[in-house]
Design an enzyme around this catalytic site. Structure first.
Site, PDB file in Angstrom:
ATOM      1  N   PHE A  12     -13.515   0.335  -0.053  1.00 23.92           N
ATOM      2  CA  PHE A  12     -14.136   1.502  -0.678  1.00 23.92           C
ATOM      3  C   PHE A  12     -15.160   1.146  -1.739  1.00 23.92           C
ATOM      4  O   PHE A  12     -16.169   1.830  -1.880  1.00 23.92           O
ATOM      5  CB  PHE A  12     -13.053   2.482  -1.154  1.00 23.92           C
ATOM      6  CG  PHE A  12     -12.710   2.456  -2.601  1.00 23.92           C
ATOM      7  CD1 PHE A  12     -13.136   3.472  -3.449  1.00 23.92           C
ATOM      8  CD2 PHE A  12     -11.913   1.448  -3.116  1.00 23.92           C
ATOM      9  CE1 PHE A  12     -12.776   3.483  -4.776  1.00 23.92           C
ATOM     10  CE2 PHE A  12     -11.553   1.468  -4.438  1.00 23.92           C
ATOM     11  CZ  PHE A  12     -11.989   2.475  -5.276  1.00 23.92           C
ATOM     12  N   ILE A  13     -14.992   0.020  -2.422  1.00 27.44           N
ATOM     13  CA  ILE A  13     -15.988  -0.334  -3.436  1.00 27.44           C
ATOM     14  C   ILE A  13     -17.262  -0.854  -2.756  1.00 27.44           C
ATOM     15  O   ILE A  13     -18.370  -0.424  -3.073  1.00 27.44           O
ATOM     16  CB  ILE A  13     -15.428  -1.352  -4.449  1.00 27.44           C
ATOM     17  CG1 ILE A  13     -14.193  -0.771  -5.155  1.00 27.44           C
ATOM     18  CG2 ILE A  13     -16.504  -1.741  -5.464  1.00 27.44           C
ATOM     19  CD1 ILE A  13     -13.511  -1.716  -6.139  1.00 27.44           C
ATOM     20  N   ASP A  32     -17.509  -7.547   6.813  1.00 24.31           N
ATOM     21  CA  ASP A  32     -16.091  -7.244   6.596  1.00 24.31           C
ATOM     22  C   ASP A  32     -15.285  -7.850   7.745  1.00 24.31           C
ATOM     23  O   ASP A  32     -15.784  -7.961   8.864  1.00 24.31           O
ATOM     24  CB  ASP A  32     -15.848  -5.732   6.548  1.00 24.31           C
ATOM     25  CG  ASP A  32     -14.638  -5.383   5.684  1.00 24.31           C
ATOM     26  OD1 ASP A  32     -14.846  -4.863   4.572  1.00 24.31           O
ATOM     27  OD2 ASP A  32     -13.496  -5.652   6.107  1.00 24.31           O
ATOM     28  N   GLY A  37     -10.273  -3.470   5.116  1.00 26.38           N
ATOM     29  CA  GLY A  37     -11.385  -2.523   5.252  1.00 26.38           C
ATOM     30  C   GLY A  37     -11.192  -1.666   6.491  1.00 26.38           C
ATOM     31  O   GLY A  37     -10.490  -2.048   7.428  1.00 26.38           O
ATOM     32  N   SER A 118     -11.284  -8.779 -11.937  1.00 23.45           N
ATOM     33  CA  SER A 118     -10.172  -7.833 -12.088  1.00 23.45           C
ATOM     34  C   SER A 118      -9.582  -7.880 -13.490  1.00 23.45           C
ATOM     35  O   SER A 118      -9.390  -8.954 -14.068  1.00 23.45           O
ATOM     36  CB  SER A 118      -9.078  -8.167 -11.078  1.00 23.45           C
ATOM     37  OG  SER A 118      -7.881  -7.473 -11.401  1.00 23.45           O
ATOM     38  N   TYR A 142      -2.232 -12.652  -7.375  1.00 28.00           N
ATOM     39  CA  TYR A 142      -3.512 -11.939  -7.238  1.00 28.00           C
ATOM     40  C   TYR A 142      -4.401 -12.169  -8.473  1.00 28.00           C
ATOM     41  O   TYR A 142      -5.591 -12.465  -8.354  1.00 28.00           O
ATOM     42  CB  TYR A 142      -3.239 -10.441  -7.043  1.00 28.00           C
ATOM     43  CG  TYR A 142      -4.460  -9.571  -7.181  1.00 28.00           C
ATOM     44  CD1 TYR A 142      -5.448  -9.566  -6.197  1.00 28.00           C
ATOM     45  CD2 TYR A 142      -4.639  -8.760  -8.299  1.00 28.00           C
ATOM     46  CE1 TYR A 142      -6.579  -8.775  -6.329  1.00 28.00           C
ATOM     47  CE2 TYR A 142      -5.759  -7.961  -8.436  1.00 28.00           C
ATOM     48  CZ  TYR A 142      -6.730  -7.976  -7.451  1.00 28.00           C
ATOM     49  OH  TYR A 142      -7.843  -7.192  -7.590  1.00 28.00           O
ATOM     50  N   VAL A 186      -2.628   3.305  -6.841  1.00 22.19           N
ATOM     51  CA  VAL A 186      -1.671   4.386  -7.086  1.00 22.19           C
ATOM     52  C   VAL A 186      -2.306   5.777  -6.972  1.00 22.19           C
ATOM     53  O   VAL A 186      -1.679   6.702  -6.443  1.00 22.19           O
ATOM     54  CB  VAL A 186      -0.975   4.195  -8.459  1.00 22.19           C
ATOM     55  CG1 VAL A 186      -1.942   4.323  -9.622  1.00 22.19           C
ATOM     56  CG2 VAL A 186       0.183   5.160  -8.628  1.00 22.19           C
ATOM     57  N   ASP A 274       3.927  -6.535 -12.280  1.00 25.80           N
ATOM     58  CA  ASP A 274       3.203  -5.424 -12.903  1.00 25.80           C
ATOM     59  C   ASP A 274       2.938  -5.704 -14.369  1.00 25.80           C
ATOM     60  O   ASP A 274       3.729  -6.360 -15.037  1.00 25.80           O
ATOM     61  CB  ASP A 274       4.110  -4.177 -12.863  1.00 25.80           C
ATOM     62  CG  ASP A 274       3.467  -3.031 -12.104  1.00 25.80           C
ATOM     63  OD1 ASP A 274       2.525  -3.281 -11.336  1.00 25.80           O
ATOM     64  OD2 ASP A 274       3.942  -1.900 -12.279  1.00 25.80           O
TER      65      ASP A 274
END
Ligand code: UD2
Length: 315
Positions: A12-13, A32, A37, A118, A142, A186, A274
């Protein structure tokens, strides 16, 4: 010949950056591998040259970079929990792919690579807001992979003189974000579920907070990073966010208003890897790029809900 390459263009980005470049009349190539994707995301990008391929293959990177001046490197295997489940896949698709792309960019004479960094690299230190000069403290595989990518960016500027710019995105959301995987962001998951009358699950007590950033702000930051003078930005990393944060519980309440969902959220144990709170200082991107967030959280969420309302099939 394409002037711009967008990697991860079916995500989406990437798709949103490519759409804006095309709207401005630029020649764009997109690549891609469709691991995450979606082919449907290429709808509306018909003017773009599209390559299906994997950046883990150096020869694919060479074809992708051929003749290009500026690369927007959005391809990644996003998601903290996905990296906890399969750290090697995250490394291949984030670190190996990024290094291959940099090597190919240099060989092809690309002038500038703009990298999707990120906020996860800041980790769980209690100090807020996060500033670029803080020591990175990645927790999940990540976050480690995203940090390795930005260190490679910096190295290629220092060692080879390739202009690189890292934009540290803070929880980007908006139209076209895949809501169908449990590794999805989320807000995408909550929008889809709540519009369908399904109960969303909040991991933890819901008091964790994020600097959720609407996609148009991120596209704008990328376009600014493409034209900023090299002496100001090359080799630098900067936060791209809104500079405000909101808890998941508050977000759920706003989404109830926007979607009409009347139920409660379910609560489940916190997710491994998290982080608790995230908030950016966006002063550096303001100084170096002239970046300002034009769309605030509520307006972004309103637009996002409307988009998902019109795309109930999940795409
Ligand atoms: C991280 C990065 C973000 C981006 C993203 C890519 C941080 C602060 N942010 O996002 O910038 O790189 O990774 O994937 O590290 N949650 C629920 N219910 C759900 C799904 C998620 O409660 O159904 C919670 C989750 O436990 C977390 C929060 O929502 O506390 C945000 O999760 P996320 O996966 O949307 O994004 P996050 O913060 O891991």
């Amino acid at each position: 010949m394409a002037k711009y390459l967008v990697t991860g263009v079916a995500g989406f980005i990437g798709r949103s950056i490519a759409a804006e470049l095309l709207r401005r009349g630029s020649a764009v190539r997109g690549i891609d591998n469709f691991i995450t994707g979606k082919r449907e995301n290429l709808a509306g990008l018909e003017g773009m040259e599209f390559l299906k391929g994997d950046l883990a293959d150096p020869s694919v990177c060479a074809s992708a970079c051929d003749g290009v001046e500026i690369v927007f490197h959005e391809a990644a295997l996003a998601s903290v929990p996905r990296s906890v489940a399969d750290p090697v896949a995250t490394n291949v698709n984030c670190v190996d792919a990024t290094l291959n792309l940099l090597v190919a960019s240099r060989a092809a004479g690309v002038r500038r690579v703009i990298y999707a960094g990120s906020s996860s690299i800041y980790g769980d230190s209690p100090t807020l807001p996060k500033r670029e000069q803080m020591l990175p403290n990645p927790i999940s595989p990540y976050a480690v992979a995203k940090l390795a990518g930005e260190q490679y960016m910096r190295s290629f500027t220092r060692v080879y003189g390739l202009e690189t710019v890292t934009l540290r995105y803070f929880n980007v959301f908006g139209p076209y974000q895949d809501p169908t995987s449990h590794y999805s962001g989320v807000l995408a998951i909550f929008c889809r579920k709540m519009l369908a009358g399904e109960q969303p699950t909040i991991y933890g007590d819901g008091e964790q907070s994020r600097d959720f950033t609407y996609i148009d702000n991120v596209v704008n930051a990328n376009l600014l990073a493409a034209v900023a003078p090299a002496h100001r930005v090359a080799g630098h990393a900067m936060n791209v966010a809104t500079g405000s944060r909101i808890t998941l519980n508050e977000t759920f309440t706003i989404l109830r208003e926007l979607t009409g969902y009347r139920g409660e959220a379910a609560y489940a144990p916190p997710r491994e890897g998290d982080i608790r709170d995230s908030l950016a200082d966006i002063g550096l991107a303001g100084e170096l790029l002239g970046y300002q967030p034009h769309v605030d959280f509520r307006e972004g969420l309103r637009r996002t809900v409307e988009w998902y309302r019109g795309h109930r099939d999940g795409g």
